[in-house]
Design an enzyme around this catalytic site. Structure first.
Site, PDB file in Angstrom:
ATOM      1  N   GLU A   1       0.904  -1.062   0.262  1.00 28.14           N
ATOM      2  CA  GLU A   1      -0.054   0.023  -0.060  1.00 28.14           C
ATOM      3  C   GLU A   1       0.980   1.118   0.007  1.00 28.14           C
ATOM      4  OE1 GLU A   1      -2.808  -0.495   3.311  1.00 28.14           O
ATOM      5  OE2 GLU A   1      -4.066  -1.838   1.754  1.00 28.14           O
TER       6      GLU A   1
ATOM      7  N   ASP B   1      -8.334  -8.935   3.806  1.00 27.91           N
ATOM      8  CA  ASP B   1      -8.282  -7.930   4.804  1.00 27.91           C
ATOM      9  C   ASP B   1      -9.175  -7.754   5.997  1.00 27.91           C
ATOM     10  OD1 ASP B   1      -7.151  -5.798   5.820  1.00 27.91           O
ATOM     11  OD2 ASP B   1      -7.698  -4.216   4.501  1.00 27.91           O
TER      12      ASP B   1
ATOM     13  N   GLU C   1     -12.361  -2.317  12.185  1.00 28.61           N
ATOM     14  CA  GLU C   1     -12.488  -1.485  10.934  1.00 28.61           C
ATOM     15  C   GLU C   1     -13.643  -1.796  10.210  1.00 28.61           C
ATOM     16  OE1 GLU C   1      -8.793  -1.824   8.968  1.00 28.61           O
ATOM     17  OE2 GLU C   1      -9.691  -0.847   7.113  1.00 28.61           O
TER      18      GLU C   1
HETATM   19  C1  GCV Z   1      -2.567   0.244   8.570  1.00 29.63           C
HETATM   20  C2  GCV Z   1      -6.122  -2.199   5.613  1.00 29.63           C
HETATM   21  C3  GCV Z   1      -6.517  -0.793   6.331  1.00 29.63           C
HETATM   22  C4  GCV Z   1      -5.133   0.145   6.374  1.00 29.63           C
HETATM   23  C5  GCV Z   1      -4.104  -0.657   7.170  1.00 29.63           C
HETATM   24  C6  GCV Z   1      -3.736  -1.842   6.284  1.00 29.63           C
HETATM   25  C7  GCV Z   1      -2.450  -2.562   6.852  1.00 29.63           C
HETATM   26  O1  GCV Z   1      -6.084  -1.793   4.231  1.00 29.63           O
HETATM   27  O2  GCV Z   1      -7.723  -0.252   5.838  1.00 29.63           O
HETATM   28  O3  GCV Z   1      -5.585   1.291   7.371  1.00 29.63           O
HETATM   29  O4  GCV Z   1      -2.903   0.195   7.321  1.00 29.63           O
HETATM   30  O5  GCV Z   1      -4.877  -2.529   6.083  1.00 29.63           O
HETATM   31  O6  GCV Z   1      -3.146  -3.625   7.568  1.00 29.63           O
HETATM   32  O7  GCV Z   1      -1.618  -2.238   6.645  1.00 29.63           O
END
Ligand code: GCV
Length: 694
Positions: free
Chosen positions: A273, A346, A374
């Site tokens: 990411e 995720d 989340e």
């Molecule tokens: C910390 C998902 C979440 C992100 C998070 C990522 C990860 O994409 O939305 O906020 O980033 O996972 O676990 O690295």
């Protein structure tokens, strides 16, 4: 006259009763978590040595003793080969352990048993994992990525690094809560790590935190940014094979260990990411992780290297972490652990386990769970995550024959690994009740308990937590308390995850959230210029021909990443569990389900069931009112109302959107939608925060 006197007596009795009743239910803000009990009788504690940790253990016994009045309890350090690191031997009057932290855990166990009424026999208790860690996604500016309980308890901004007494008090309370459930490590900052984390000023504050956590047996870890040598070190590269880069990390490790001698190690999100990583320099994950591992080795530190990697390629996102990491199995140093999210995508409401578990046989692998909700209603929805984690830990990977559960593949029972570990992304913030929702505390508690003993049942955990967190200090009729509070509320907790799956994403649907907030429904969300793998249609694949992601051999063939018999079982419609049906299969709307209903009707039934379940939770909670103090009762009641409303929105949004393709009616025996699709889409459009659905 007599009647008057009688009335007076009655009135006095009533007043006394009322007084006792209201004292018993005095308002609680939830700050004391599951540690509300205080001693009901005196105890004599014999402990041959003094130390910060042992003194805490002795004090805890004195503050919380509810056993025989005047009992003598012996705390004894021993050398017992049957005890693993923090393990202990427990009896009603003696705790033996090889380490001081083992003694402390034994004390918390004994007190918990006294408070919950569980018997204490002569027992040997060892933890499942050596390292039981919280990952805080806390940013240095005090915000928390995916945090729903206020600002960070650790960081208040880069210009606010001085440590106050209030900070220290809070950190000690946090450490105590963790120790009481066996958590023994904290990663203090976000995996999307600021390079500034490793500057000397910030490290001073990390040292202050570590000093407070240490007596409670909690080691400090840091998430690090792979490009730190460039960004804060002024080097031209962060190539892990570059001698100057290695030296930079050696020097940094030296500095860290001079401040925090028992520092645990690094957590790294690399080439994921947008985060930098070894691939930016033409190197591999193994090159990057091993360089850091070498640096930490002399101090006994470890590297937790995350496997959460995926690109916007044509390859199914669910397959990418496995594809990327399997070729490196056996190439990582002994002090590297690959940290793998429970599912291949995720932290979705329900995912099958990631195929990396058990498959990497020559590399230590640790599960990463998400305690912060989340994707599960954040701090508004009551969702007890223990059942989801239990389902995951007990999933059979078949990698070493039947019974190779994820739990056994990761805790050292099957593979010989020096370190075993499990991490949970924390749901803790500055809110008075720490977690935003009173019942979200149960998820912190459950994570600790499962990290300590990965074979515990969720029913046992919920039972303990409810007794510790809600048992009124004043006596009620135990029968009433059991029948009206404990049993139904426990049942509500145990059903709550399934209910959420039902009203959000049943039958294997996943990632159909609107935009980046990951809260409400958005099966339609697909801006034209957006990465496809960040949009819900990529995941649900709904069209006139049906719904679901084909991951069979005819599709992305993600099923092939699982060990037989799972590849066959998941790929075959007759044997694929319906809970994962649309995760692995794309099916026509009129596909015949086991219930005899069409797929469309079955979807409608699941969504409806989810809504009805939350309505039922509201009733259970309302009936339990007299057993809960007004403050916590009303906070939970309000959140349940909102959850109920949201559940209805989820149902209507998904069904009305999918109905455009199925062109079939919602079964007439079910409640009709009460929201219009356009209104829900408009609500989504009005939400301010927009970004990728990742
Ligand atoms: C910390 C998902 C979440 C992100 C998070 C990522 C990860 O994409 O939305 O906020 O980033 O996972 O676990 O690295």
């Amino acid at each position: 006259m007599l009647t008057n006197k009688n009335n007076q007596v009655k009135h006095t009795v009533f007043c006394i009763f009322f007084l006792i009743f209201s004292i018993g239910l005095k308002a609680e803000d939830g700050h004391r978590l599951w540690l509300r009990a205080s001693a009901t009788s005196p105890v004599i504690v014999q402990c041959a040595r003094h130390s910060a940790t042992l003194d805490i253990a002795v004090n805890e016994l004195k503050k919380g003793w509810q056993g025989r009045p005047g009992e003598t309890v012996i705390l004894k350090l021993v050398k017992d080969k049957q005890l693993k690191n923090d393990g202990f031997r427990l009896s009603a009057t003696e705790i033996q352990a090889n380490s001081e932290t083992g003694i402390l855990y034994g004390v918390y166990e004994l007190l918990r048993r006294q408070q919950t009424g569980e018997p204490v026999r002569n027992e040997l208790i060892n933890p499942s994992y050596n390292l039981r860690l919280l990952n805080h996604w806390d940013n240095l500016n005090g915000t928390i990525e995916r945090g729903y309980a206020g600002y960070s308890i650790f960081w208040h901004g880069e210009d606010s690094l001085a440590v106050s007494d209030r900070d220290k008090k809070l950190w000690a309370e946090y450490a105590r809560a963790n120790a009481s459930v066996g958590i023994n490590g904290s990663v203090l900052n976000n995996v999307n790590a600021s390079p500034k984390m490793l500057t000397s000023e910030i490290l001073q504050r990390a040292k202050a935190i570590a000093d407070v956590l240490r007596p409670y047996g909690i080691k400090t870890f840091l998430a690090v940014n792979f490009a730190s040598p460039q960004v804060i070190g002024g080097l031209e590269t962060a190539d892990p094979l570059d001698p100057e880069v290695k030296k930079w990390w050696y020097d940094k490790a030296k500095e860290i260990y001079s401040l925090i001698p028992d520092f645990g190690g690094f957590l790294v999100k690399a080439n994921s990411e947008g985060q930098p990583g070894p691939q930016n320099f033409g190197r591999t994950h193994a090159d990057g992780a091993n360089m850091m591992a070498d640096v930490l080795l002399p101090y006994g530190g470890i590297v937790m290297w995350r496997a959460f990697v995926y690109d916007p390629s044509d390859e199914d996102r669910a397959k990418q972490a496995y594809n990327e990491f399997m070729p490196f199995d056996g190439q990582f140093r002994e002090n590297v652990i690959i940290q793998v999210k429970n599912g291949p995508i995720d932290f979705q409401p329900r995912e099958p386990f990631s195929p990396l578990f058990g498959a990497m046989k020559h590399t230590a692998v640790m599960p990463e769970l998400q305690i912060t909700q989340e994707y599960l209603g954040q701090s508004t929805h009551l969702v007890f995550l223990s059942t989801m984690w239990e389902e995951f830990l007990q999933s059979d990977t078949w990698q070493e024959g039947e019974g190779s559960t994820v739990a056994r593949c990761t805790d050292g029972s099957i593979f010989d690994q020096k370190y075993s570990a499990i991490a949970g992304v924390a749901n803790i913030g500055l809110d008075a009740n720490w977690c935003g929702h009173h019942f979200a505390q149960a998820n912190w508690y459950a994570f600790g308990r499962l990290a300590w003993d990965n074979s515990l049942s969720s029913a046992q955990i919920a039972d303990e937590w409810l007794k510790l967190t809600f048992k009124p200090e004043k006596q009620f009729s135990p029968i009433d308390w059991n029948l009206i509070f404990l049993l139904p509320v426990k049942q509500m907790m145990l059903e709550s995850h399934e209910a959420t799956v039902n009203y959000m994403m049943p039958l294997g649907l996943h990632h159909i959230f609107a935009a980046n907030h990951h809260y409400g429904p958005g099966p339609w969300w697909a801006p034209k210029d957006w990465r496809k793998d960040w949009t819900p249609p990529y995941y649900h694949q709904a069209g006139d021909d049906g719904i679901g992601f084909d991951r069979t051999a005819n599709g992305s063939n993600a099923v092939s990443q699982y060990h037989e018999p799972l590849t066959t079982q998941l790929g075959n419609l007759q044997t694929c569990p319906e809970a994962y049906l649309l995760w692995f299969h794309h099916l026509p709307w009129d596909y015949n389900m086991k219930s005899g209903r069409t797929l469309w009707d079955e979807l409608c039934y699941h969504y409806d069931e989810g809504v009805q379940q939350v309505r039922q939770f509201q009733k259970i909670w309302d009936k339990a009112e007299r057993f809960v103090d007004a403050e916590r009762f009303s906070a939970v009641q309000k959140k349940l109302r909102e959850q109920s409303l949201n559940a209805g929105e989820w149902k209507d949004a998904c069904l009305l959107y999918f109905q455009q393709f199925s062109k079939m009616p919602v079964p007439y025996e079910l409640e009709r939608p009460v929201n219009n699709l356009e209104t829900l889409m408009e609500k989504d459009r009005r939400m301010l925060h927009r970004g990728p659905t990742n």
